[in-house]
Design a protein around this motif. Structure first.
Motif, mmCIF file in Angstrom:
data_model
loop_
_atom_site.group_PDB
_atom_site.id
_atom_site.type_symbol
_atom_site.label_atom_id
_atom_site.label_comp_id
_atom_site.label_asym_id
_atom_site.label_seq_id
_atom_site.Cartn_x
_atom_site.Cartn_y
_atom_site.Cartn_z
ATOM 1 N N GLU A 124 0.851 -1.194 0.000
ATOM 2 C CA GLU A 124 0.000 0.000 0.000
ATOM 3 C C GLU A 124 0.886 1.243 0.000
ATOM 4 O OE1 GLU A 124 -3.566 1.897 2.808
ATOM 5 O OE2 GLU A 124 -2.189 0.393 3.624
ATOM 6 N N HIS A 172 -1.635 1.958 -4.934
ATOM 7 C CA HIS A 172 -1.867 3.352 -4.579
ATOM 8 C C HIS A 172 -3.203 3.559 -3.863
ATOM 9 C CE1 HIS A 172 1.524 5.133 -6.860
ATOM 10 N NE2 HIS A 172 1.387 4.040 -7.589
ATOM 11 N N ILE A 173 -3.168 4.470 -2.880
ATOM 12 C CA ILE A 173 -4.394 4.957 -2.262
ATOM 13 C C ILE A 173 -4.825 6.215 -2.995
ATOM 14 C CG2 ILE A 173 -3.897 3.920 -0.017
ATOM 15 C CD1 ILE A 173 -2.958 6.665 0.965
ATOM 16 N N HIS A 174 -6.133 6.525 -2.941
ATOM 17 C CA HIS A 174 -6.671 7.615 -3.758
ATOM 18 C C HIS A 174 -7.496 8.565 -2.885
ATOM 19 C CE1 HIS A 174 -5.385 5.413 -7.327
ATOM 20 N NE2 HIS A 174 -5.917 4.330 -6.771
ATOM 21 N N GLU A 175 -7.079 9.800 -2.857
ATOM 22 C CA GLU A 175 -7.763 10.803 -2.033
ATOM 23 C C GLU A 175 -9.227 10.940 -2.443
ATOM 24 O OE1 GLU A 175 -6.729 15.199 -0.192
ATOM 25 O OE2 GLU A 175 -5.792 14.573 -2.081
ATOM 26 N N ALA A 176 -9.516 10.854 -3.742
ATOM 27 C CA ALA A 176 -10.891 11.003 -4.225
ATOM 28 C C ALA A 176 -11.791 9.857 -3.766
ATOM 29 C CB ALA A 176 -10.899 11.081 -5.746
ATOM 30 N N ASP A 177 -11.183 8.745 -3.366
ATOM 31 C CA ASP A 177 -11.928 7.583 -2.871
ATOM 32 C C ASP A 177 -11.740 7.417 -1.370
ATOM 33 O OD1 ASP A 177 -12.872 6.887 -5.438
ATOM 34 O OD2 ASP A 177 -10.991 5.858 -5.885
ATOM 35 N N TRP A 199 -9.173 7.924 0.361
ATOM 36 C CA TRP A 199 -7.863 7.315 0.588
ATOM 37 C C TRP A 199 -7.886 5.790 0.551
ATOM 38 C CZ3 TRP A 199 -4.170 10.384 -0.558
ATOM 39 C CH2 TRP A 199 -4.128 11.710 -0.143
ATOM 40 N N PRO A 211 -7.438 2.231 -1.496
ATOM 41 C CA PRO A 211 -6.881 1.697 -2.734
ATOM 42 C C PRO A 211 -7.994 1.039 -3.554
ATOM 43 C CG PRO A 211 -6.396 0.200 -0.929
ATOM 44 C CD PRO A 211 -7.146 1.376 -0.334
ATOM 45 N N ASP A 212 -7.714 0.772 -4.824
ATOM 46 C CA ASP A 212 -8.684 0.176 -5.746
ATOM 47 C C ASP A 212 -8.422 -1.320 -5.838
ATOM 48 O OD1 ASP A 212 -10.239 -0.664 -7.869
ATOM 49 O OD2 ASP A 212 -9.647 0.962 -9.212
ATOM 50 N N GLU A 225 -7.018 -2.569 -9.024
ATOM 51 C CA GLU A 225 -5.585 -2.371 -9.225
ATOM 52 C C GLU A 225 -4.792 -3.526 -8.618
ATOM 53 O OE1 GLU A 225 -1.995 0.868 -8.382
ATOM 54 O OE2 GLU A 225 -4.041 1.343 -7.753
#
Length: 372
Positions: free
Chosen positions: A110, A132-137, A139, A141-142, A145
């Motif tokens: 992560e 990757h973690i995603h701020e829009a989600d 934080w 991860p998907d 992915e």
């Protein structure tokens, strides 16, 4: 063996003792032994007599039976023999990685998260892919992915739950999806679990209660407010714990006689410790929320009552230089996001004492006005 500088630790090593208003830390306001004894209502002489009269030999090498029993009770299906005492969670993470990762292994980590979880595998010669973690989600991860990253030779998936610095908690349903993918290739899942939610603790699920190749690391440093005790642990299956024992002999002998006694006492009284910390976290979280709502140059994905948060700044300057100027001119300490490979952000530890938090936030707002 070469390894990158440990970003967050090198920053704190250099600056934390010079701060007047330290709102950078991820520990819930640490306590003295006197404060702990006042909370428990015990006669202090009982604990102090034990500390005074115990023989200062190596003690219990893996942690005392009382320690192992207390830790195992924190999980649903863990026996005391599966618990190994370590030097904090950093020691626990290192033990797990040192024991299992070899040159040429494939590791998925992560990112961003606690730097140990990707730079130690790289230093051991593993090929590391970032999940990757995603701020829009919020934080997260998907999971798709992860499906693309996982390989037949993936040895380990490394996570930080809740995440440092964002405070995001991965729920049981998401972890079950990670486990399902790990099972397809027989990968281990190592999760640093030092940050746990205090508003709804039932929302937290340990990886060792979900997966037989899951490895949980934890300590008394964050949720329990006693980093100075320097006691952590690994929990894993019998087979993995037996493997750890061999490598553990090369990394530490014991946690220390006094440290073990104090750790047992803290865990025996975990209910009063967590009650105190729940009140503090929820109160300070409201103060923090109100401050963010009133501060036009700050936004945040709020954590779920864990002790770390990651704010985003709307400023025409790198956060590293901003945080250094902030410290030198006001005495307020943050951890710049560059130390987590998150430029434009900073770790803000809102779980310090209330006075420090209020003054620190006020001075931070005043400092931000230079950009208006």
């Amino acid at each position: 063996m070469k390894i990158a500088e440990f970003g967050v630790e090198s920053w704190l090593n250099q600056w934390e003792k010079s701060a007047k208003y330290d709102i950078s830390q991820s520990t819930i306001d640490s306590m003295t032994i006197t404060e702990l004894l006042k909370m428990t209502g015990d006669d202090p002489s009982v604990l102090y007599d034990q500390l005074s009269h115990v023989k200062m030999n190596y003690g219990w090498i893996e942690g005392s039976p009382e320690f192992k029993a207390q830790v195992s009770s924190l999980y649903d299906h863990v026996k005391p023999n599966q618990v190994l005492q370590t030097n904090g969670a950093t020691g626990a993470n290192y033990l797990a990685l040192y024991s299992l990762i070899e040159p040429g292994d494939h590791v998925i980590s992560e990112y961003s998260s606690y730097q140990q979880l990707y730079d130690i595998p790289r230093s051991l010669g593993a090929e590391v892919d970032f999940w990757h973690i995603h701020e829009a989600d919020n934080w997260y991860p998907d999971i798709n992915e992860l499906k693309r990253l996982i390989r037949p030779n993936t040895k380990m998936i490394c996570l930080n739950n809740a995440n440092n610095p964002t405070g995001t908690l991965l729920d049981k349903n998401f972890l079950q999806q990670v486990v399902a993918l790990a099972k397809t290739v027989g990968a281990y899942i190592l999760i640093d679990e030092v940050y746990q939610p205090l508003d709804h603790p039932e929302n937290f699920t340990s990886i060792v209660d979900l997966y037989d190749r899951g490895i949980a690391t934890n300590s008394l440093s964050k949720t329990y407010s006693f980093p100075g005790v320097r006691i952590g642990w690994t929990v894993a299956s019998d087979a993995v714990s037996d493997l750890f024992r061999k490598y553990r002999d090369y990394t530490m002998i014991c946690g220390g006689v006094w440290n073990d006694i104090l750790a047992v006492y803290i865990l025996q009284h975990k209910n009063v410790v967590l009650a105190r910390n729940r009140k503090l976290v929820l109160r300070n979280l409201e103060i923090f929320k109100n401050w963010v709502a009133s501060e036009p140059r700050v936004s945040v994905v709020l954590p779920q009552a864990v002790s770390t948060s990651c704010v985003k700044f709307d400023i025409p300057e790198t956060t590293e230089s901003f945080c250094l100027r902030l410290l030198k001119e006001t005495g307020v300490l943050l951890v710049p996001g560059e130390r987590f490979d998150l430029p434009g952000h900073a770790r803000l530890g809102y779980c310090t004492d209330e006075t420090t938090l209020r003054i620190g936030l006020k001075k931070l707002s005043q400092f931000l006005r230079q950009f208006d």
